[in-house]
Design an enzyme around this catalytic site. Structure first.
Site, mmCIF file in Angstrom:
data_model
loop_
_atom_site.group_PDB
_atom_site.id
_atom_site.type_symbol
_atom_site.label_atom_id
_atom_site.label_comp_id
_atom_site.label_asym_id
_atom_site.label_seq_id
_atom_site.Cartn_x
_atom_site.Cartn_y
_atom_site.Cartn_z
ATOM 1 C CD GLU A 416 16.766 22.517 -14.488
ATOM 2 O OE1 GLU A 416 15.658 23.116 -14.526
ATOM 3 O OE2 GLU A 416 16.855 21.901 -12.832
ATOM 4 C CE1 TYR A 471 14.966 18.579 -7.944
ATOM 5 C CE2 TYR A 471 15.244 19.217 -9.582
ATOM 6 C CZ TYR A 471 15.416 19.578 -8.434
ATOM 7 O OH TYR A 471 15.430 20.610 -8.061
ATOM 8 C CD GLU A 507 17.786 23.208 -8.974
ATOM 9 O OE1 GLU A 507 16.744 22.713 -9.287
ATOM 10 O OE2 GLU A 507 17.920 24.559 -9.232
HETATM 11 C C1 GCB Z 1 14.288 22.558 -10.694
HETATM 12 C C2 GCB Z 1 14.185 23.966 -10.905
HETATM 13 C C3 GCB Z 1 13.989 24.935 -9.070
HETATM 14 C C4 GCB Z 1 12.938 23.855 -9.328
HETATM 15 C C5 GCB Z 1 13.026 22.567 -8.619
HETATM 16 C C6 GCB Z 1 11.611 21.304 -8.858
HETATM 17 O O1 GCB Z 1 15.185 22.444 -11.453
HETATM 18 O O2 GCB Z 1 16.120 24.841 -10.823
HETATM 19 O O3 GCB Z 1 13.847 26.400 -9.691
HETATM 20 O O4 GCB Z 1 12.222 24.462 -7.674
HETATM 21 O O5 GCB Z 1 13.702 22.592 -10.116
HETATM 22 O O6 GCB Z 1 11.947 20.933 -7.246
HETATM 23 O O7 GCB Z 1 10.893 21.492 -9.433
#
Ligand code: GCB
Length: 594
Positions: A416, A471, A507
């Site tokens: 990221e 997300y 992710e």
């Molecule tokens: C991300 C990161 C990761 C975080 C995750 C989160 O994008 O790469 O290191 O822990 O989000 O849970 O916010």
């Protein structure tokens, strides 16, 4: 730098156990050279991060140097050998002192370094071994960070952009090991397949130029010698080779020996070698020429009390849990893991995306979350040429250490970064070139941050595979599954329309409190995590270029304390002590049946 190995010609003395421990100076000051026995009652286990071991907030929060110290003995039988102290990881900056002498120094918290102490301590003698470790991160380190001084108390704090606690210390093994004076320094194997024939291209480096012969034996799992060859470089050919496949590992021992003029063996070293190929073709990821679909997790090295300390019990248990779920892969988010983990993945057929510690190259993310701070990332005062030099070194050390692992199918050179900001292309182009130059056989990726959409990202064309961290439904469209589904599909189709490359969702997930239930399926509940993952999976199944899904995260893990993290990040499918949340069954049903 080959990992220590016990052979008839090499020996290892483990220095793991309890070491004397003391805090050193605070902040970024240079450590005082260590010339005395440590005056302390504290004992700290190695391997373990030191932060959670003691009931002491000062140690937990310490920013700066700490000292570990113990006595060690060079075995008397080593008088004709060369011997070295090896530190598997000192997070993030380590110094080795033998008695009063500084003998080695290394910056980079997740790769090994060593000191040759042959000239300093004779065989049969004991010595005082001190290892100083600093956890300070600056804009010239990987990962980056900055030090702040609190206004009223003057307390020094470490600020960083990454979302995991800045665990520090000696989290992996320390050893003293011996090699013959003339020894094998490095071995590189690259495998290929031609019909039913396995090909192993090899390159051997020896410690000093030698007229002695180099002998190669390739031994199969039944102990049969299937090939003999000679010379420091060449190709060993295995007829009817048994391939290393995901879920069906097969390893040959690639044994190298230095043979003296009287035919006696001087040194020998063996590399466990899986014969397999990796290719990207259009939007497919091929292992042994067959399309591969990644299922699994982004992980962390993280557990209670030990922090990032390597623990074989947790390692084996984690692999057991991944196998139980039908996971075939994981990413070493966000740093190289202990080498024991890579060996285990090789032996058990688990596929690995291997990542450098380049996490947090984005000033718009504060401790893993979007912040209002819109400071540009790639500037002379921020992530700059010196950062890139440190980043290059991190790429070099990762590839040097892990190049021979069959399980490693791709290098992830950053997590990221601000790939949508000015300067990103100039920063990354030399790093991509370096990774390909060091290893032309594996694809190279970085994991892309949600704000750097397919319209805004400036660097993805340079990479072989698109790895996306998204997300929808959590940080955006929070709790709105339908909205999130539409947004996710639009985004994935956007990437697919722009590039003919495979997409791995590296992710996706939602913070979930184990035991919190909601008949309404509200965020933070186990029901919501299940619903969200189901939604992502529906979308993945509709987008042809998606060749993998790695949930964030395997287990809950510790993060910096802040107003939005309560005892860490809770996106685990397992709790921090590895109890399943409801989503474990969801994933198991999907992955065991695809
Ligand atoms: C991300 C990161 C990761 C975080 C995750 C989160 O994008 O790469 O290191 O822990 O989000 O849970 O916010």
């Amino acid at each position: 730098m080959l990992k220590p190995q016990q052979t008839p010609f090499r020996d290892i003395v483990s220095l793991d156990g309890l070491w004397k421990f003391a805090l050193g100076s605070s902040g970024n000051e240079t450590a005082a050279p260590w010339t005395a026995p440590l005056a302390t009652n504290l004992e700290c286990p190695v391997p373990a991060s030191y932060n959670d071991i003691f009931v002491d907030r000062q140690i937990h929060d310490h920013v700066g140097w700490v000292y570990y110290q113990r006595e060690a003995i060079v075995p008397s039988g080593w008088s004709h050998q060369q011997y070295l102290v090896r530190v598997e990881a000192a997070t993030h900056h380590g110094r080795i002192y033998i008695n009063d002498h500084l003998v080695a120094e290394h910056v980079g918290g997740y790769t090994p370094f060593e000191a040759d102490i042959t000239g300093l301590v004779s065989a049969g003698n004991s010595f005082r071994l001190t290892i100083a470790v600093s956890n300070v991160l600056t804009h010239e380190t990987i990962p980056p960070g900055r030090i702040e001084v609190e206004e009223f108390t003057g307390k020094i704090t470490q600020v960083y952009q990454h979302d995991f606690f800045n665990y520090a210390g000696l989290a992996r093994s320390v050893s003293l090991y011996s090699v013959p004076k003339q020894h094998i320094q490095d071995i590189r194997v690259v495998t290929n397949v031609d019909g039913t024939t396995g090909l192993i291209d090899y390159l051997v480096t020896v410690s000093n130029s030698t007229t002695e012969r180099i002998k190669i034996n390739v031994v199969d799992e039944d102990g049969r010698n299937v090939i003999e060859a000679s010379g420091t470089r060449g190709t060993a050919t295995i007829d009817s080779a048994r391939l290393w496949h995901p879920g069906d590992a097969y390893l040959y021992q690639f044994q190298v020996s230095i043979v003296g003029s009287d035919d006696s063996i001087i040194d020998t070293y063996s590399v466990a070698t899986g014969v397999r190929t990796v290719k990207v073709s259009g939007n497919q990821f091929l292992i042994n020429d067959k399309p591969f679909y990644f299922t699994g997790f982004g992980k962390h090295e993280d557990s209670n009390v030990r922090g990032k300390g390597y623990d074989p019990a947790y390692m084996v248990h984690d692999f057991q849990l991944m196998n139980w779920m039908g996971a075939n892969s994981f990413r070493t988010s966000h740093y190289p893991y202990a080498e024991e983990v890579m060996d285990f993945a090789d032996r058990h057929g688990i596929v690995v995306i291997d990542e450098t510690p380049a996490v947090g190259l984005s000033y718009s993310i504060g401790a893993g979350q979007s912040s209002e701070d819109s400071q540009q990332t790639f500037t002379p005062e921020g992530i700059n040429n010196k950062t890139r030099e440190a980043h290059k070194q991190a790429v070099r050390e990762l590839i040097a250490r892990d190049k021979n692992h069959a399980s490693v199918v791709m290098w992830s050179i950053a997590n990221e970064p601000a790939s949508h900001e000015a300067g990103a292309r100039e920063y990354f182009a030399p790093l991509v070139d370096l990774a390909h130059e060091l290893d032309s056989t594996r694809p190279v990726c970085f994991t892309n941050y949600g704000d750097a959409t397919y319209e805004l990202d400036r660097i993805s064309d340079m990479f072989n595979v698109l790895c996306l961290n998204r997300y929808f439904g959590w940080y955006t469209q929070t709790g709105e599954i339908e909205e999130a589904e539409a947004a996710l599909e639009k985004e994935l189709l956007g990437w697919e329309g722009k590039y003919d490359k495979p997409i791995v969702m590296t992710e996706y997930g939602a913070d979930t409190i184990a035991g919190l239930h909601s008949v309404l399926g509200l965020p933070w509940s186990e029901e919501f995590q299940v619903e969200l993952l189901d939604m992502y999976h529906r979308v993945f199944d509709r987008v042809e270029s998606v060749v993998g899904e790695q949930v964030w995260n395997f287990a809950d893990f510790q993060a910096a304390v802040g107003v939005s993290r309560v005892d860490g990040n809770k996106k685990g499918i397992f709790t921090r002590d590895r109890k399943p949340k409801a989503a474990a069954q969801t994933l198991r049903n999907r992955w065991r049946h695809t």
